[in-house]
Scaffold this active site. Structure first.
Site, PDB file in Angstrom:
ATOM      1  N   GLU A 260      33.685  44.425 -18.015  1.00  0.00           N
ATOM      2  CA  GLU A 260      33.028  44.187 -19.316  1.00  0.00           C
ATOM      3  C   GLU A 260      31.906  43.185 -19.125  1.00  0.00           C
ATOM      4  OE1 GLU A 260      35.350  42.853 -22.728  1.00  0.00           O
ATOM      5  OE2 GLU A 260      36.947  44.278 -22.226  1.00  0.00           O
TER       6      GLU A 260
ATOM      7  N   GLU B 164      42.461  41.072 -19.976  1.00  0.00           N
ATOM      8  CA  GLU B 164      42.342  39.645 -20.269  1.00  0.00           C
ATOM      9  C   GLU B 164      43.656  38.949 -20.596  1.00  0.00           C
ATOM     10  OE1 GLU B 164      39.280  39.218 -23.243  1.00  0.00           O
ATOM     11  OE2 GLU B 164      37.714  39.704 -21.809  1.00  0.00           O
TER      12      GLU B 164
END
Ligand code: GBH
Length: 488
Positions: free
Chosen positions: A386, A174
């Site tokens: 995720e 991220e």
């Protein structure tokens, strides 16, 4: 057909793989054992205890540093095809640079990886999940252009140490949180605010760092180890609040997803369409003499372009965007508004709330997000790296079961209706852990962890049985008595 499902065929394609994820700072604890170096999360939580909701920190967390055998056992109980873990840079390289490699740090990861492999569980390894060695932060961290070389050197060490057994790599988790959330909000480590500047510089450097690490693997390791490398982007799905905001919504997607994807995954490379102009305009409006957004040289565009073997996608939630009203207060990106584009974020009435402020449930968002990726970047292989849902404590987590059912159903529709090549699904997370600013107050785990117990005992939730049953049946069509199965 399972209740509530409208996908007709609930079976996953042969070869579709299921995993679960964790991250080093969130589970390992053992923050100062042996010769481990200090990282930015260690320092951030020690210096500013009040930024964490329950004044907690990750000093002990799930104590996975000592409980790694139990962690492997849980991965095996669920029947995971693979386990996604991250490496703590300062545990392996105490100074951040490869002048010294920690034997104990390497031993911990070797134990974990060997134990997983022995059970037939593959490893998906994230090289960086937010815990930068402090000495590198003191020199500017992700805003120092040398970070690309520091990261490449660290990547060489871990490819060399673990590449014989690890076939799926993610360079950086991220980057939008590493850059935008960090420098625009100050609520994630290192807690340093640099509005209108830090995030932009960091944005470019994470891309260069990722690209160098991918090219290094490609050149020196691929022929020997035959693994695959990408990064895990956090994708917030953004839709127009009404038809007249379609252009704004597309620009907002380019801002949220494109700034960290277009340079790597598009055919032409470089920044996404419209973004340099939009940010330049925002900078000038704010009184800067010119844009603070860095440009790429032609060499840099070529360095970054095409540095992927698949698309790694973390996805949780969605937003609607509309034009901000004159004078309307806009909070910062991500999970706030979109000030550079004068965009105000909203949520739809039919998206239910969760226990955290940023997360509303919109299962269709994951399907639309993947369709958009395919339309933008072509028919890539997508791995969902995720996806998961927060609750409060308790073993009877029916809301989490409903979450997995509804999101996985959309994944099936992506595959079967939209022809999207999604091959992996990773549940966040294997067990409750240090949820950053929320400390231990909110729980994402398939397993509950008792943080009062020095042993950090782990107990499967109902959702663990449900997920194990999906994996076992390779289908969302699971027997109604799935909680009767034994996790072993
Ligand atoms: C992912 O981020 C992360 O990869 C993972 O580590 C995390 O545990 C998981 O999702 C669930 O949050 O309010 O200061 O704590 C998804 C985006 C980034 C949203 C961190 C919440 C918290 C910022 N999350 N953010 S703070």
């Amino acid at each position: 057909v399972a209740a509530g499902c409208y996908a007709k065929d609930l079976d996953f394609p042969a070869g579709f793989k299921f995993g679960a994820a964790t991250a080093s700072y969130q589970v390992e604890g053992a923050w100062n054992v042996s010769d481990k170096g200090v990282n930015i999360w260690d320092k951030f939580v020690h210096d500013n205890p009040s930024v964490i909701k329950d004044l907690s920190n990750g000093d002990v967390a799930c104590d996975s540093y000592h409980n790694w055998e139990r962690d492997i056992e849980m991965a095996a109980e669920l029947g995971l095809d693979y386990y996604r873990l991250s490496l703590s840079w300062a545990r392996i390289l105490p100074t951040g640079l490869p002048n010294k490699i920690s034997e104990d740090g390497v031993k911990y990861y070797n134990n974990l990886i060997d134990g997983l492999v022995a059970k037939g569980i593959d490893c998906m390894v994230t090289i960086y999940h937010w815990d930068l060695p402090l000495p590198l932060q003191e020199l500017g961290g992700w805003t120092n252009p040398l970070i690309a070389d520091w990261f490449e050197d660290y990547a060489r060490v871990v490819y060399t140490l673990f590449g014989d057994r690890v076939k799926l790599w993610l360079t950086i988790n991220e980057p939008i949180v590493v850059c935008d959330a960090t420098y625009n909000s100050g609520v994630t480590a290192p807690g340093y605010l640099s509005p209108d500047l830090g995030a932009y510089i960091c944005n470019k450097h994470v891309l260069l760092a990722h690209a160098k690490a991918w090219r290094l693997y490609d050149k020196e390791f691929r022929s020997k180890f035959n693994g695959r490398v990408s990064l895990a982007n956090h994708l917030l799905w953004i839709e127009a609040a009404s038809d007249k905001y379609e252009d704004l919504a597309e620009l907002a997607r380019q801002n949220a997803v494109g700034r960290y994807s277009h340079p790597i995954f598009s055919k032409e490379g470089g920044w996404p369409p419209g973004i340099e102009e939009a940010i330049a305009k925002a900078c000038i409006e704010k009184g800067y003499p010119k844009s603070n957004f860095p440009s790429f040289t032609l060499e840099e565009i070529e360095l970054v372009r095409g540095t992927y073997d698949y698309y790694g996608m973390n996805h949780y939630t969605s937003r609607l965007i509309r034009d901000a009203l004159p004078g309307e207060n806009l909070t910062v990106w991500p999970f706030g508004d979109c000030p550079d584009l004068h965009g105000k974020m909203e949520t739809a009435e039919n998206w239910s709330e969760s226990v955290v402020y940023w997360f509303y449930l919109n299962p269709e968002g994951i399907r639309k997000q993947m369709a958009w990726l395919k339309q933008q970047y072509g028919d890539l292989e997508i791995m969902i790296t995720e996806n998961g849902m927060p609750t409060y404590a308790g073993l009877n987590d029916t809301t989490r079961i409903d979450f997995y059912k509804s999101y996985l159903e959309q994944v099936l529709l992506s595959i079967k209706e939209d022809g999207v090549n999604v091959t992996h699904y990773t549940a966040w997370t294997l067990m409750d852990n240090f949820e950053w600013g929320d400390g231990y107050t909110t729980k994402f785990g398939l397993y509950e962890v008792d943080f009062e117990d020095p042993k950090r005992t782990r107990t499967p939730r109902e959702s663990a049985y449900y997920y194990a049953s999906i994996i076992k049946n390779h289908s969302l069509d699971v027997p109604a008595n799935y909680t009767d199965i034994t996790l072993s």
